[in-house]
Enzyme design. Structure first.
Site, PDB file in Angstrom:
ATOM      1  CG  HIS A 167     124.367  42.802  12.933  1.00 60.03           C
ATOM      2  ND1 HIS A 167     123.984  42.857  14.259  1.00 60.03           N
ATOM      3  CD2 HIS A 167     123.265  43.134  12.211  1.00 60.03           C
ATOM      4  CE1 HIS A 167     122.694  43.205  14.328  1.00 60.03           C
ATOM      5  NE2 HIS A 167     122.243  43.385  13.098  1.00 60.03           N
ATOM      6  CG  ASP A 203     119.613  48.539  13.218  1.00 58.56           C
ATOM      7  OD1 ASP A 203     119.634  48.831  12.007  1.00 58.56           O
ATOM      8  OD2 ASP A 203     119.224  47.431  13.657  1.00 58.56           O
ATOM      9  CG  HIS A 205     117.982  43.966  14.589  1.00 58.61           C
ATOM     10  ND1 HIS A 205     117.647  44.600  13.422  1.00 58.61           N
ATOM     11  CD2 HIS A 205     117.019  43.041  14.826  1.00 58.61           C
ATOM     12  CE1 HIS A 205     116.521  44.081  12.949  1.00 58.61           C
ATOM     13  NE2 HIS A 205     116.118  43.136  13.780  1.00 58.61           N
ATOM     14  CG  ASP A 293     116.176  47.976  11.691  1.00 60.21           C
ATOM     15  OD1 ASP A 293     116.483  48.842  12.544  1.00 60.21           O
ATOM     16  OD2 ASP A 293     116.915  47.008  11.420  1.00 60.21           O
ATOM     17  CE1 TYR A 332     117.800  45.727   5.819  1.00 60.39           C
ATOM     18  CE2 TYR A 332     116.975  45.969   8.056  1.00 60.39           C
ATOM     19  CZ  TYR A 332     118.024  45.797   7.189  1.00 60.39           C
ATOM     20  OH  TYR A 332     119.305  45.713   7.664  1.00 60.39           O
TER      21      TYR A 332
HETATM   22 ZN   LIG Z   1     118.566  46.171  12.249  1.00 62.05          ZN
END
Ligand SMILES: [Zn+2]
Length: 350
Positions: A167, A203, A205, A293, A332
């Protein structure tokens, strides 16, 4: 397969995330890194210590003023007295120079450190503590050491990077990311003499930072499967299918957003599509942004990928037939973080 470890990655302790103004316990905890190290070691991976690297590749991804800010902001925060008055021991931005505020004017560099924090940080979730810079810089060294191993002939290497990086943009941090480990790895592979590099981001996201670094470049492909930002998920503003690159980079970005609740079938169809696009890009190496995740148990996303799904993800990347630098991103759920990562790496190497 070697796994690169840097002890300093444990030193970043964000402690909290400020979400809708509420201070919550952070989920990007140091324990993630030791869980990953212990899991890959137990699975037979050789643990290699990260070696220090100079700033050349890092400086070609991130702006110099951004790097200076990140390296010095905590000390400036302490000097300004914030840990005692009002009692905030982490750097939390306060005002953000959004386009709506600036109305076309350039953003100045504010004098006040609490205001300057918002020039470089785009959310309130990504706090800076006393050793955040040390850990983020060590994660970059881990990624660059994995690049060295692959350049020296390893078919694949895995970097236990923490904090994660995808990110982080050229001049901005957020989403629990500070420095973009995967982007730095891709640049280092290019600098080793490889003509084209593909980044595959698995990932949960969208890796808005990585996308933005390479958006106008024809030499680095970026493909990502992720939960649909249009369905209300981070990073909200980016990660849509119509984002395909700009200028020289037109066609070198592929986003495959997935509906919340998507499981292995839709996930693997997305990864197959990204792998096919990466193959037609004819890369000499792949950087795998390895977040786990998207797994069913993870608290940070609504995707429902299984261990088998992640193993098959690794296989699809391996089937590209080029060396792979795997760089850790999210994941996580501490009980399954290690086994999901091992499953992916097994797919990558068997
Ligand atoms: Zn993520």
């Amino acid at each position: 397969m070697p796994s690169v470890w840097a002890e300093e990655t444990l030193r970043h302790e964000p402690e909290a995330e400020i979400w809708v103004g509420v201070r919550l316990l952070g989920t990007e905890v140091p324990e993630r890194a030791t869980i990953l190290r212990d899991a890959v070691a137990a699975a037979g991976s050789r643990i290699v210590a990260a070696t220090p690297h100079d700033d050349a590749a890092l400086a070609s991804v991130h702006a110099p003023d951004f790097l200076n800010h990140l390296a010095s902001v905590y000390d400036a925060w302490v000097e300004a007295g914030f840990p005692t008055d009002p009692g905030q021991n982490r750097v939390v931005p306060y005002v953000f120079p959004t386009p709506a505020m600036l109305a076309g004017m350039d953003a100045r560099v504010p004098t006040a450190i609490h205001a300057r924090a918002g020039r470089y940080c785009y959310d309130t979730m990504t706090l800076v503590g006393p050793r955040t810079w040390l850990a983020a810089r060590a994660a970059v060294d881990a990624a660059l050491t994995a690049v060295d191993l692959v350049v020296a002939g390893e078919p694949a290497a895995y970097a236990i990077c923490r904090p994660p990086g995808h990110h982080a943009t050229r001049a901005g941090y957020g989403g629990s990311c500070y420095l973009n480990n995967a982007a730095v790895a891709a640049v280092a592979l290019r600098r080793s003499g490889l003509e084209r590099v593909a980044i595959i981001d698995v990932d949960a996201h969208h890796g808005n930072g990585t996308q933005s670094v390479f958006y106008d470049r024809a030499d680095v492909f970026y493909g990502s499967a992720h939960v649909d930002p249009g369905a209300g998920w981070f990073p909200h503003y980016l990660g849509f299918a119509e984002e395909t690159g700009f200028g020289d980079g037109e066609g070198a970005t592929l986003n495959v957003p997935l509906a919340p609740g998507s499981g292995d079938e839709l996930w693997l169809a997305a990864i197959e599509r990204i792998a096919a696009a990466a193959a037609s890009f004819r890369p000499s190496a792949v950087v795998l942004s390895l977040g786990v995740d998207a797994a069913a148990d993870d608290p940070e996303s609504p995707l429902q990928v299984t261990h088998d799904g992640y193993r098959r993800t690794g296989e699809l990347v391996r089937e590209l037939g080029v060396p792979v630098v795997a760089v850790h991103e999210g994941g996580y759920h501490l009980q399954t973080l290690g086994s999901l990562t091992v499953a992916t790496l097994e797919g990558l190497t068997r």
